[in-house]
Design an enzyme around this catalytic site. Sequence first.
Site, PDB file in Angstrom:
ATOM      1  N   SER A 123       0.792  -1.394   0.378  1.00 24.76           N
ATOM      2  CA  SER A 123       0.004  -0.384  -0.239  1.00 24.76           C
ATOM      3  C   SER A 123       0.593   1.363  -0.211  1.00 24.76           C
ATOM      4  O   SER A 123       1.989   1.288  -1.235  1.00 24.76           O
ATOM      5  CB  SER A 123      -1.196  -0.380   1.394  1.00 24.76           C
ATOM      6  OG  SER A 123      -2.338   0.949   0.901  1.00 24.76           O
ATOM      7  N   ASP A 196     -10.267  -5.061  -3.213  1.00 25.47           N
ATOM      8  CA  ASP A 196      -9.500  -4.405  -1.774  1.00 25.47           C
ATOM      9  C   ASP A 196     -10.084  -3.569  -1.458  1.00 25.47           C
ATOM     10  O   ASP A 196     -11.079  -2.531  -3.008  1.00 25.47           O
ATOM     11  CB  ASP A 196      -8.085  -3.747  -2.339  1.00 25.47           C
ATOM     12  CG  ASP A 196      -7.701  -2.800  -1.380  1.00 25.47           C
ATOM     13  OD1 ASP A 196      -8.361  -2.228  -1.166  1.00 25.47           O
ATOM     14  OD2 ASP A 196      -6.568  -2.767  -1.831  1.00 25.47           O
ATOM     15  N   HIS A 226      -7.736  -5.774   1.440  1.00 22.11           N
ATOM     16  CA  HIS A 226      -7.067  -5.114   1.210  1.00 22.11           C
ATOM     17  C   HIS A 226      -5.516  -4.848   2.457  1.00 22.11           C
ATOM     18  O   HIS A 226      -4.383  -4.796   2.088  1.00 22.11           O
ATOM     19  CB  HIS A 226      -7.023  -3.128   1.797  1.00 22.11           C
ATOM     20  CG  HIS A 226      -6.392  -2.713   2.002  1.00 22.11           C
ATOM     21  ND1 HIS A 226      -5.129  -1.460   0.436  1.00 22.11           N
ATOM     22  CD2 HIS A 226      -4.946  -1.359   2.357  1.00 22.11           C
ATOM     23  CE1 HIS A 226      -4.562  -0.799   0.989  1.00 22.11           C
ATOM     24  NE2 HIS A 226      -4.423  -0.548   1.964  1.00 22.11           N
TER      25      HIS A 226
END
Length: 251
Positions: A123, A196, A226
């Site tokens: 991320s 996600d 996620h």
Amino acid sequence: GARTKVPRPDEFEISDWEEVTLTTPDKEKLNSYLLYSSKKENLGVTVLFLHGNAGNIGHRLPIARIFSEQMGFNIFMLSYRGYGLSTGRPCEKGLIVDAQTALEYLLKNQRTKDTKIILYGQSLGGALSIQLVNRNQDKISGLILENTFRSMRILIPTAFPPARYLAKMCHQVWPSETTLPKIKECPVLFLSGGKDELVPPDHMRTLHEVCVSPVKIFKEFPNGTHNDTVGEEGYFDTIQAFIQQVKKGKF
């Protein structure tokens, strides 16, 4: 909270590790961990792990342990400024300094300086990894990106609809989509969670499309969310196969 309680490797029965306090050029102290490969044969790989926005490095120790114990790689867990027990406040420029400081440490440390460096970013850590590789293309052998975003300004309107009007004012840019094409040679592995809920999966597909590296591999985990894509079947096998190919120079 995450700024005071940071689990330690010995709580996970990890034996060969050290606590590394990096000092950045602007005098922040980054309280990080370096886990060494527990396999007898030295596989000659060090992974620089750049984590996502939530929590701290201690929360990622179960992931790091798979790299050091099952795969046999060293793994450096960088604690950014303003995270965990590190000093300072997080900001885009500061995190880039932190990552550069960690890379320079690994290139000098006796047990890691002759190993291949692989970046593994989740991320926000993926966005940071892209910036670090772009600045150090001759020093990094591979890049692994998980559930990262095209840029913060493109992400904000989709991730936080009430904040849509703040997108242009957002002081953090993280321009992954425009930086990634500047990376010419480094092999890139894209790990994308199909479910996600924070970063729309089309961000990862777009990053894969704009990547010009001669080796770019896109692996989707259809049920990955996620934060839990890491738990999907085949996740670590995909990473291990990629790193082994990088190490052998097969790409």
